[in-house]
Design an enzyme around this catalytic site. Structure first.
Site, short mmCIF file in Angstrom:
data_model
loop_
_atom_site.label_atom_id
_atom_site.label_comp_id
_atom_site.label_asym_id
_atom_site.label_seq_id
_atom_site.Cartn_x
_atom_site.Cartn_y
_atom_site.Cartn_z
N TRP A 10 0.83 -1.22 0.00
CA TRP A 10 0.00 0.00 0.00
C TRP A 10 0.86 1.26 0.00
O TRP A 10 0.54 2.24 -0.66
CB TRP A 10 -0.99 -0.01 1.16
CG TRP A 10 -2.02 -1.09 0.98
CD1 TRP A 10 -2.19 -2.21 1.74
CD2 TRP A 10 -3.01 -1.20 -0.08
NE1 TRP A 10 -3.21 -2.99 1.24
CE2 TRP A 10 -3.73 -2.40 0.14
CE3 TRP A 10 -3.34 -0.39 -1.17
CZ2 TRP A 10 -4.77 -2.81 -0.71
CZ3 TRP A 10 -4.38 -0.80 -2.01
CH2 TRP A 10 -5.07 -1.99 -1.78
N ASP A 30 -1.55 6.84 6.50
CA ASP A 30 -2.59 5.92 6.04
C ASP A 30 -2.84 4.97 7.22
O ASP A 30 -2.02 4.13 7.55
CB ASP A 30 -2.08 5.15 4.81
CG ASP A 30 -3.08 4.09 4.35
OD1 ASP A 30 -4.11 3.88 5.02
OD2 ASP A 30 -2.81 3.45 3.31
N LYS A 67 -12.63 -1.68 7.54
CA LYS A 67 -12.00 -2.58 8.50
C LYS A 67 -12.50 -2.29 9.92
O LYS A 67 -13.18 -3.10 10.52
CB LYS A 67 -10.48 -2.48 8.42
CG LYS A 67 -9.98 -2.82 7.02
CD LYS A 67 -8.63 -2.23 6.74
CE LYS A 67 -8.27 -2.13 5.28
NZ LYS A 67 -8.46 -3.31 4.47
N1 PMP Z 1 -4.11 1.34 2.54
C1 PMP Z 1 -4.17 0.24 3.33
C2 PMP Z 1 -3.24 0.13 4.48
C3 PMP Z 1 -5.11 -0.77 3.04
O1 PMP Z 1 -5.17 -1.85 3.80
C4 PMP Z 1 -5.98 -0.61 1.95
C5 PMP Z 1 -7.04 -1.63 1.60
N2 PMP Z 1 -6.92 -2.87 2.06
C6 PMP Z 1 -5.85 0.53 1.15
C7 PMP Z 1 -4.92 1.48 1.48
C8 PMP Z 1 -6.74 0.75 -0.05
O2 PMP Z 1 -7.98 1.05 0.44
P1 PMP Z 1 -9.26 1.22 -0.47
O3 PMP Z 1 -9.61 -0.13 -0.98
O4 PMP Z 1 -10.25 1.78 0.51
O5 PMP Z 1 -8.92 2.17 -1.55
#
Ligand code: PMP
Length: 360
Positions: free
Chosen positions: A102, A172, A196
């Site tokens: 991520w 994030d 989550k």
């Molecule tokens: N950052 C992290 C740490 C994540 O775990 C996730 C999704 N699992 C995301 C970003 C992306 O999130 P989204 O699907 O809401 O765009």
């Protein structure tokens, strides 16, 4: 009722009392004769919901008054772009810490808007730990520093939040927001997808220090400018109304639990139980270095693809759902967010022990 223990990394379990409350109000919200899904976002009913949601969140996280809370859409992924679009305002430089898949996506997106300097990375160690970050590594001219506080896929988390001095810290927090007490004032912008620890997918939360708002370039699209949403109380366009309502119920549930200190205690107990089981196991181990272990996402591996596949299949038959690891790590991953009850982790540990005895 056959509810399973769902170890999905997200969307993931919601607290059962929250689902039941929503069920009770589903077709007729507080004698409005309408579902929350059918309420105008400009109605008094919804105004009350979004106002209360914000107040509860402020209370739970002790958010200082000089921070705005925004209820947005687009997922954490959209924040990968909104952050650089709104925050590259002075030097056009930003420091990023690369701790996993991520973070890499956030970096890739930011590179479209400015000069990204990756100041620390654990990529060469397969992201099995969080690299050290100290203030000497940070460019004092950087517009901001970006970290991923919990790495959902790799199962790592910061043991300590880096001190970035006067350089704004952006986090994030998608997979560990509300899981423990944090000092919001150490951060300048926090973002998280809801799916989550907050609500169903579709809602994205942003907590931003007021003075970072309003500096985006003229050509920044309205929907991608924090100012648009801040000026309108997250009601510039139709917000994800049902998601905001569910978030409010989750915040109420956390408040009834006595807040984040209690939640953190329970989360630490759950994670410890699982890490202890992995320490004792001769079949499974954690790929993550001890000091960087996440409380929320716990990957474990046996080293044999066949054993992993049998484990996942047999676990599912026992009501232990979605334990397959992310394809980049392999093996298993147990995501044990706030809504995962202690009994779920106990059931998993018992199953792991039984499985190990059977396959020895
Ligand atoms: N950052 C992290 C740490 C994540 O775990 C996730 C999704 N699992 C995301 C970003 C992306 O999130 P989204 O699907 O809401 O765009």
């Amino acid at each position: 009722m056959n509810r399973v223990f769902n170890f999905s990394a997200g969307p993931s379990m919601l607290p059962l009392p929250v689902l039941e409350k929503a069920q009770g109000e589903l077709v007729n919200y507080r004698n409005s004769g309408m579902s929350v899904m059918e309420l105008s976002h400009r109605s008094d009913w919804f105004t009350e919901i979004i106002t209360e949601a914000e107040q509860l969140l402020r209370e739970l996280m002790a958010i200082p008054d000089n921070y705005k809370v925004l209820f947005l859409q687009g997922g954490a992924s959209q924040q990968f772009s909104m952050v650089p679009m709104n925050l590259f305002t002075k030097s056009g430089k930003a420091d990023y810490v690369n701790t996993g898949s991520w973070s890499k996506k956030a970096i890739k997106e930011a590179e479209k808007f400015g000069a990204v300097n990756v100041i620390a990375s654990s990529e060469e160690a397969n992201f099995t730990h969080i690299p050290d970050v100290d203030s000497t590594m940070i460019d004092p001219e950087a517009d901001y520093v970006h970290i991923t506080t919990n790495n959902t896929i790799e199962g790592t988390a910061y043991a300590e939040i880096p001190d970035t001095g006067d350089v704004p810290l952006v986090a994030d927090m998608s997979s560990n927001i509300l899981s423990e007490e944090i000092d919001v004032s150490k951060f300048d912008l926090i973002y998280a997808g809801a799916q989550k620890n907050i609500a169903p997918a579709g809602l994205t939360l942003v907590i931003i220090r007021e003075d970072l708002i309003g500096h985006a370039p003229e050509n920044c699209p309205a929907m991608l400018n924090y100012k648009t949403h801040s000026d309108s109380g997250s009601l510039y366009n139709t917000p994800p109304t049902y998601g905001v309502y569910m978030a409010k119920l989750v915040f109420e549930w956390l408040k009834e639990l006595e807040g984040l200190r209690e939640m953190e205690k329970i989360n630490r107990e759950k994670a410890q139980m699982l890490y202890d089981a992995l320490e004792e196991s001769s079949l499974f181990q954690s790929p993550v270095r001890k000091k960087s272990r996440s409380l929320m996402n716990i990957p474990f591996v046996s080293g044999s693809a066949d054993v992993d596949a049998a484990f996942i299949k047999e676990a599912q038959a026992e009501g232990l759902e979605t334990l397959k690891g992310h394809r980049s790590v392999g093996g298993m991953r147990a995501s044990i967010y706030n809504a995962m009850p202690v009994e779920g982790v106990e059931a998993l540990v018992t199953f792991m022990n039984d499985f190990e005895h059977k396959h020895r």
